[in-house]
Design an enzyme around this catalytic site. Sequence first.
Site, mmCIF file in Angstrom:
data_model
loop_
_atom_site.group_PDB
_atom_site.id
_atom_site.type_symbol
_atom_site.label_atom_id
_atom_site.label_comp_id
_atom_site.label_asym_id
_atom_site.label_seq_id
_atom_site.Cartn_x
_atom_site.Cartn_y
_atom_site.Cartn_z
ATOM 1 C CE LYS A 186 164.311 -29.922 -6.765
ATOM 2 N NZ LYS A 186 164.135 -30.938 -7.828
HETATM 3 C C1 PLP Z 1 163.814 -32.482 -7.066
HETATM 4 C C2 PLP Z 1 162.851 -33.053 -6.107
HETATM 5 C C3 PLP Z 1 163.101 -34.204 -5.360
HETATM 6 C C4 PLP Z 1 164.245 -35.134 -5.567
HETATM 7 O O1 PLP Z 1 165.412 -34.632 -5.877
HETATM 8 P P1 PLP Z 1 166.556 -35.344 -6.758
HETATM 9 O O2 PLP Z 1 167.760 -34.682 -6.216
HETATM 10 O O3 PLP Z 1 166.284 -34.984 -8.190
HETATM 11 O O4 PLP Z 1 166.519 -36.794 -6.495
HETATM 12 C C5 PLP Z 1 162.186 -34.588 -4.396
HETATM 13 N N1 PLP Z 1 161.044 -33.914 -4.202
HETATM 14 C C6 PLP Z 1 160.754 -32.821 -4.924
HETATM 15 C C7 PLP Z 1 159.498 -32.096 -4.631
HETATM 16 C C8 PLP Z 1 161.620 -32.365 -5.914
HETATM 17 O O5 PLP Z 1 161.294 -31.302 -6.636
#
Ligand code: PLP
Length: 405
Positions: A186
Amino acid sequence: MPGFELFGEEERKHINDVMDTGIIMRYGFDGPRKGVYKSIELEKKITETFGCGYAQLTSSGTAALTTAMSALNIGFGDEVIIPAFTFVASFEAVLSVGAIPVLVDIDETLTLSPDAVKAAITPKTKCVMPVHMCGSMADLDALKAICKEHELILLEDACQAIGGTYKGKALGTIGDAGTFSFDFVKTITCGEGGVVMTNNKDVYTKCDGYTDHGHDHLGVDRGADLHPFIGYNYRISELHAAIGLAQIGKLQTILSIQKRNNHILKSYLQQIPEITFRAVPDAEGDNCSFISWFLPTDTLMHATITEMKEEGIFAGNFYWFSNNWHYIRKWQHLKYVHTLNNISEAQKVALYKFQTQDFSASDAIMSRCISTSISLAWTEEQVHEKGAKMAAAIKKAIANESVIA
Ligand SMILES: *Cc1c(COP(=O)(O)O)cnc(C)c1O
């Protein structure tokens, strides 16, 4: 996209602060931790940086969504409207609280179509959950109006849109609650982690307890805390929060590099008249982690993908239409209810319906769409080179197709 590309001394320093005391849990141990509270510090930074009243860190973005839904009293039998283009985490979280995911079409914003949302509302609808995919936003004014009219909760999954804004407000702080993910890929990362943001103190207090086995955090020590409701363990660790603190300090740098690289690359794609771009409800607010673009037909898109692969320049480009994790087409486990344990009858019935539900409006968009991810590691010169190569490959594919046609 990913903040890990800028790892350096800052991450190491914050980690060492924690290791110097040895207290890697966020709660308790007030004496030995010698004033080091990385999670609390990061939560404070999040409220300041994104302009929200409260922030509760969690162990992941998925846990943040689950926590937010529980705190917002979304549960058994409630319907939550989500887009057919998202990451699987969105429906996982809905299922985890016993609620029913209602998948609907996206539009050229690549997020919830407000018309599709309106059409999906039933007496059981409790929440609308836009997912701000690939750094840009849903039409929040339209969705807010729908939520207001039907008295629905607006929960933003802003996991992919850290640093994005809509009309001057940070994505994730506009609905009743919003979430970020700080997983490894992210915009800023903790390694693993997430956050629920809200301006509602009651929602925050519930999130705080829910992520820590229901602890009210009011006792003289952890043992003396009371448990006003049942919670779970979705805590972040101090080591993860330490990484996050270093990363949030780099957010403005990350966003400005993304913006520069995004705009240079886009200038090459803009020279191709056949290319159109994703609709962005507030162009100023795109976090610029991706460029999402369309070609007029799926045939042309397939030819372009083949050409880019032949040229060895496809890496970093995402054709979501064929992607296992981000689009309804490949979610057989969802449509055929491949769960390890039994789930409610209402959930099963709703999931089986996805086998035959018409997503042709989304297909027509997704089959012509590529998202090109923007790296922080590219120099300006490299972006120009990439842009020129990409544009050449796309033009070649278009020229070849028109000969065949
Ligand atoms: C990455 C992501 C999540 C969840 O995140 P994690 O930290 O990997 O559990 C939820 N929604 C979207 C759209 C994402 O890209």
